[in-house]
Design an enzyme around this catalytic site. Structure first.
Site, PDB file in Angstrom:
ATOM      1  N   GLY A  90       1.173 -17.629  37.194  1.00  0.00           N
ATOM      2  CA  GLY A  90       1.313 -17.291  38.605  1.00  0.00           C
ATOM      3  C   GLY A  90       2.548 -16.483  38.933  1.00  0.00           C
TER       4      GLY A  90
ATOM      5  CB  ALA B 220      -2.295   0.772   9.419  1.00  0.00           C
TER       6      ALA B 220
ATOM      7  CE1 TYR C  83      -0.500   2.868  13.694  1.00  0.00           C
ATOM      8  CE2 TYR C  83      -1.253   3.551  15.867  1.00  0.00           C
ATOM      9  CZ  TYR C  83      -1.457   2.849  14.701  1.00  0.00           C
ATOM     10  OH  TYR C  83      -2.621   2.135  14.526  1.00  0.00           O
TER      11      TYR C  83
ATOM     12  CB  ILE D  32      -0.929   0.001   1.223  1.00  0.00           C
ATOM     13  CG1 ILE D  32      -1.878  -1.195   1.136  1.00  0.00           C
ATOM     14  CG2 ILE D  32      -1.714   1.311   1.313  1.00  0.00           C
ATOM     15  CD1 ILE D  32      -2.729  -1.388   2.364  1.00  0.00           C
TER      16      ILE D  32
ATOM     17  CB  CYS E 295      -8.432  -3.000   8.873  1.00  0.00           C
ATOM     18  SG  CYS E 295     -10.167  -2.966   9.332  1.00  0.00           S
TER      19      CYS E 295
END
Length: 320
Positions: free
Chosen positions: A191, A72, A142, A51, A70
């Site tokens: 734990g 990216a 970002y 892209i 969506c």
């Protein structure tokens, strides 16, 4: 029947969205670099390159009513790019706006953009959540790239009439979640004692199914056009409460040591991880009143139900 083009279908959110809408009577096209075994059989795959500025979306956009974007370049904890902001801009700004312009030319009616709460900023004062109409204050490359993409999309909407819907999620969790959330799940499951038993912050989260539900709502809701929406589970938790509720979802008690948050922040700074301390000890709340009011939307899953799904996903992966 609507026809939807989905980008980012191999990702955490995009994959869940694809599985959801593939169940409905909706024609779905997935933009991808390659075929993927996880795609539903009824989804059509349209091959694209990376892209960017020169990506040709013509074949993928033909006959589409809605684009859900969506895909990216995602936020990473240790970015080794020589110029991180330029790298984020190339995909998240230039690539997104190229897709949106071609979508408008192709006659697409609506463009849904998955943005980020990082557009608002990194931290809130306790009890003063971000709203969708706040002045954006992105802090990292970002967040800056997502903000610039939002601005460009609004300009394209004004010029062309393309309906733009922007959704800014906070931390998304669910089956298959990675990074810090997965590390906390793992620590509670094994734990491991954690010095997080006295954290009095508040953070908004969103279960994967809740985010997907809002995206699906935004595909068809007439009032969604040209709005920005924040999304969350509708219940904010301190880090201590989150770990306790994780323990309940996993069927065991979280082992939490009550260490003051100031000491945790100091220790994290000394070892070079101040950002992690901010996420664990700082607050980041979002106000979803606008989302509820305009769309009549309510999160279908409670925090506890979302954590149970995340815990089930962790158990499945741990048993493989």
């Amino acid at each position: 029947m609507r026809s939807i083009l989905l980008t980012g279908a191999t990702g955490f959110v995009g994959g869940a969205l694809l599985r959801r809408i593939a169940k409905d009577e909706i024609a779905i096209t997935v933009a991808a670099r390659r075929e993927f075994d996880g795609f539903p059989s009824r989804a059509r795959v349209s091959r694209i390159s990376d892209i960017g500025r020169d990506t040709d979306w013509g074949a993928a956009l033909r006959g589409q009513d809605v684009v859900v974007h969506c895909a990216a370049r995602v936020h990473v904890m240790k970015d080794r790019s020589a110029d991180p902001l330029a790298a984020f801009r190339a995909v998240n700004v230039v690539g997104t706006l190229n897709l949106a312009r071609q979508a408008a030319i192709a006659g697409v009616r609506r463009f849904i953009f998955l943005s980020s709460i990082k557009v608002n900023g990194e931290i809130t004062t306790l009890g003063h959540p971000f709203t969708a109409d706040d002045l954006p204050m992105p802090q990292d490359p970002y967040g800056i790239s997502k903000h610039e993409a939002e601005q460009g999309l609004r300009d394209i909407a004004a010029e062309t009439g393309l309906e733009v819907v922007i959704i800014r999620p906070p931390l998304v969790y669910g089956p298959g979640v990675q990074a810090n959330f997965a590390a906390l799940l793992r620590a509670v499951a094994h734990g491991i004692p954690l010095p997080l038993g006295a954290i009095n912050n508040r953070r908004s989260l969103v279960a994967l199914d809740n985010l997907v539900d809002l995206i699906v709502t935004s595909i068809a809701h007439p009032a969604a056009a040209n709005h920005t929406f924040l999304v969350s589970d509708g219940e904010d938790l301190s880090t201590t409460q989150l770990l306790q509720r994780m323990g309940q979802a996993l069927g065991r008690s979280a082992r939490l040591i009550p260490v003051p948050s100031k000491l945790i922040e100091l220790g994290a700074t000394l070892v070079g991880k101040p950002t992690l301390a901010h996420r664990l000890c700082g607050s980041l709340q979002v106000d979803i009143a606008k989302t509820r009011q305009i769309l009549g939307w309510q999160p279908p899953l409670s925090v506890d139900d979302g954590l149970k799904k995340a815990a089930e996903g962790y158990r499945r992966e741990a048993s493989v």
